[in-house]
Design a protein around this motif. Sequence first.
Motif, PDB file in Angstrom:
ATOM      1  N   TRP A  11      37.357  31.820  34.782  1.00 52.77           N
ATOM      2  CA  TRP A  11      37.099  31.229  34.838  1.00 52.77           C
ATOM      3  C   TRP A  11      35.834  32.549  36.702  1.00 52.77           C
ATOM      4  N   LEU A  12      34.579  33.004  36.477  1.00 53.17           N
ATOM      5  CA  LEU A  12      34.105  33.820  37.114  1.00 53.17           C
ATOM      6  C   LEU A  12      33.446  33.238  38.349  1.00 53.17           C
ATOM      7  N   THR A  13      33.055  33.724  38.825  1.00 52.74           N
ATOM      8  CA  THR A  13      31.921  33.673  40.213  1.00 52.74           C
ATOM      9  C   THR A  13      31.921  35.468  41.285  1.00 52.74           C
ATOM     10  N   ILE A  14      31.159  34.841  41.783  1.00 55.56           N
ATOM     11  CA  ILE A  14      30.707  36.122  42.533  1.00 55.56           C
ATOM     12  C   ILE A  14      31.040  36.001  44.280  1.00 55.56           C
ATOM     13  N   VAL A  15      31.692  36.446  45.015  1.00 56.87           N
ATOM     14  CA  VAL A  15      31.944  36.595  46.140  1.00 56.87           C
ATOM     15  C   VAL A  15      31.396  37.400  46.848  1.00 56.87           C
ATOM     16  N   PRO A  16      30.651  37.408  48.113  1.00 55.85           N
ATOM     17  CA  PRO A  16      30.446  38.486  49.204  1.00 55.85           C
ATOM     18  C   PRO A  16      31.972  39.224  49.330  1.00 55.85           C
ATOM     19  N   ALA A  17      30.899  40.796  49.535  1.00 56.36           N
ATOM     20  CA  ALA A  17      32.136  42.014  48.839  1.00 56.36           C
ATOM     21  C   ALA A  17      32.796  41.921  50.222  1.00 56.36           C
ATOM     22  N   GLN A  18      32.603  41.426  51.249  1.00 53.80           N
ATOM     23  CA  GLN A  18      33.869  41.236  52.707  1.00 53.80           C
ATOM     24  C   GLN A  18      34.664  40.563  52.245  1.00 53.80           C
ATOM     25  N   GLN A  30      25.664  43.501  47.675  1.00 49.25           N
ATOM     26  CA  GLN A  30      26.855  43.612  48.906  1.00 49.25           C
ATOM     27  C   GLN A  30      27.665  42.314  47.811  1.00 49.25           C
ATOM     28  N   SER A  31      28.040  42.158  46.482  1.00 49.96           N
ATOM     29  CA  SER A  31      28.926  40.906  46.216  1.00 49.96           C
ATOM     30  C   SER A  31      29.834  41.550  45.328  1.00 49.96           C
ATOM     31  N   ARG A  32      30.926  40.793  44.705  1.00 47.00           N
ATOM     32  CA  ARG A  32      31.956  41.170  44.083  1.00 47.00           C
ATOM     33  C   ARG A  32      31.988  40.056  43.121  1.00 47.00           C
ATOM     34  N   LEU A  33      31.991  40.603  41.724  1.00 43.42           N
ATOM     35  CA  LEU A  33      32.309  39.335  40.428  1.00 43.42           C
ATOM     36  C   LEU A  33      33.959  39.365  40.329  1.00 43.42           C
ATOM     37  N   VAL A  34      34.198  38.325  40.188  1.00 45.00           N
ATOM     38  CA  VAL A  34      35.643  38.117  40.663  1.00 45.00           C
ATOM     39  C   VAL A  34      35.997  36.862  39.060  1.00 45.00           C
ATOM     40  N   TYR A  35      36.995  37.249  38.446  1.00 52.56           N
ATOM     41  CA  TYR A  35      37.807  35.657  37.678  1.00 52.56           C
ATOM     42  C   TYR A  35      39.202  35.320  38.026  1.00 52.56           C
TER      43      TYR A  35
END
Length: 217
Positions: free
Chosen positions: A198-205, A124-129
Amino acid sequence: MKLIGIKRALILAILLAINLAIAGLYFFVIEPMRSRASIQLTGIESEIAGLQSKIQGVKRELADFKVNLPKYEELKSVGFFNAQDRFDLMRHLDRVKDSAALPGFPFDVTEIKEIPSSDAAASQSRLVYSRINVKDVPTLVDSDFYNFIDVMQKTFPAHVRLSSFSIARAAQMDATLLQQIRRKEKNTAMTAKVAFDWLTIVPAQTDKKPASGWGQP
């Protein structure tokens, strides 16, 4: 018919009736019960095998959890699960600048984009950059520039990945340039720029994204 013949016939008839009753009991009562019991036993054995498989799966998951927990805590401590706050970015880059012993440098940062990841989606997360573009790294020699890249990757929180870089001598190293450097009229003899992801994982919502990147001189 003689009496002995009648008795034998009756005995045979009784025995035949008993045998028929036993056969009927076996085929219509005992055999269906045995079949149902066999089916139930097979079902129970299947459930037991399923439970044993689940138990083994839980044991493997617990073992993986024990192995991965320190890694998770380490990533959490460096902000890998934090939102990419642009004000935090400035503070992070200030620390990098100080650690690399460099003066200020211009940069910009792109808007946040998502990287498709089945592993992130499963949690239930998103990998973003977002991409950090350092436009002009003030360095006198190329070793200063490579030191900056090394410090960036070790000091900047979360995970940064070197995307691209270029470096070239900006001017001939002569007496005039040396005097300008000594008088602090110039702080660079190289033209150097570099880009980091710059990569992080954030909640899907979490759907808040900045409209565009920005930087500071």
